[in-house]
Design a protein around this motif. Structure first.
Motif, PDB file in Angstrom:
ATOM      1  N   ALA A  44      33.923 -24.623  -6.353  1.00 47.58           N
ATOM      2  CA  ALA A  44      32.556 -25.145  -7.047  1.00 47.58           C
ATOM      3  C   ALA A  44      32.903 -26.546  -6.012  1.00 47.58           C
ATOM      4  CB  ALA A  44      32.319 -25.158  -7.962  1.00 47.58           C
ATOM      5  N   LEU A  47      31.888 -25.387  -2.400  1.00 45.89           N
ATOM      6  CA  LEU A  47      31.237 -25.588  -1.623  1.00 45.89           C
ATOM      7  C   LEU A  47      30.140 -27.039  -1.722  1.00 45.89           C
ATOM      8  CD1 LEU A  47      31.067 -21.930  -4.033  1.00 45.89           C
ATOM      9  CD2 LEU A  47      31.361 -22.047  -1.142  1.00 45.89           C
ATOM     10  N   ALA A  48      30.190 -27.530  -3.346  1.00 44.70           N
ATOM     11  CA  ALA A  48      29.805 -28.869  -2.854  1.00 44.70           C
ATOM     12  C   ALA A  48      29.689 -29.716  -2.048  1.00 44.70           C
ATOM     13  CB  ALA A  48      29.624 -29.341  -4.091  1.00 44.70           C
ATOM     14  N   ASP A  51      27.843 -29.183   1.221  1.00 41.31           N
ATOM     15  CA  ASP A  51      26.122 -28.805   0.345  1.00 41.31           C
ATOM     16  C   ASP A  51      26.026 -30.863   1.530  1.00 41.31           C
ATOM     17  OD1 ASP A  51      23.342 -28.935  -0.755  1.00 41.31           O
ATOM     18  OD2 ASP A  51      23.880 -28.624  -2.137  1.00 41.31           O
ATOM     19  N   HIS A  61      27.222 -31.529 -10.180  1.00 33.34           N
ATOM     20  CA  HIS A  61      26.865 -30.307  -8.612  1.00 33.34           C
ATOM     21  C   HIS A  61      27.703 -29.687  -9.275  1.00 33.34           C
ATOM     22  CE1 HIS A  61      25.260 -34.952  -7.400  1.00 33.34           C
ATOM     23  NE2 HIS A  61      24.593 -33.678  -6.787  1.00 33.34           N
ATOM     24  N   TRP A  65      26.918 -25.556  -8.336  1.00 39.06           N
ATOM     25  CA  TRP A  65      28.203 -24.349  -7.405  1.00 39.06           C
ATOM     26  C   TRP A  65      29.267 -23.216  -8.781  1.00 39.06           C
ATOM     27  CZ3 TRP A  65      26.792 -22.850  -3.159  1.00 39.06           C
ATOM     28  CH2 TRP A  65      26.071 -23.268  -2.035  1.00 39.06           C
ATOM     29  N   GLU A  68      28.049 -19.400  -7.969  1.00 39.71           N
ATOM     30  CA  GLU A  68      28.770 -19.046  -6.589  1.00 39.71           C
ATOM     31  C   GLU A  68      30.121 -19.320  -6.034  1.00 39.71           C
ATOM     32  OE1 GLU A  68      28.073 -18.369  -2.925  1.00 39.71           O
ATOM     33  OE2 GLU A  68      26.590 -18.205  -4.282  1.00 39.71           O
TER      34      GLU A  68
END
Length: 77
Positions: A44, A47-48, A51, A61, A65, A68
């Motif tokens: 996560a 991924l964040a 972003d 955050h 995430w 996902e």
């Protein structure tokens, strides 16, 4: 996730934004993220960081995430 794992995440975060690490910050993040498995939290975080809406990383955050991240990790297995 335990407190030492949260500290590992914060070390990775600080490498990007130069935030100061301390026990209070780790405990605050842990209070939000303790329910989350470390592997999901780390994914996560990755991924964040991609972003463009995330300016300064916060525990929320990673929470946003997490679904996902879990899905992505399940696909890799």
């Amino acid at each position: 996730m335990n407190l030492n794992e949260v500290k590992q995440l914060l070390t990775e975060v600080s490498a990007i934004d130069n935030r100061k690490l301390n026990d209070q910050a780790a405990e605050a993040w842990h209070s939000v993220l303790s329910f989350m498995p470390f592997e999901i939290a780390r994914e996560a975080l990755h991924l964040a960081r991609k972003d463009d809406r995330v300016i300064y990383m916060e525990p929320k955050h990673l929470v946003s995430w997490a679904k996902e991240a879990a899905f992505k990790l399940d696909r890799v297995k």
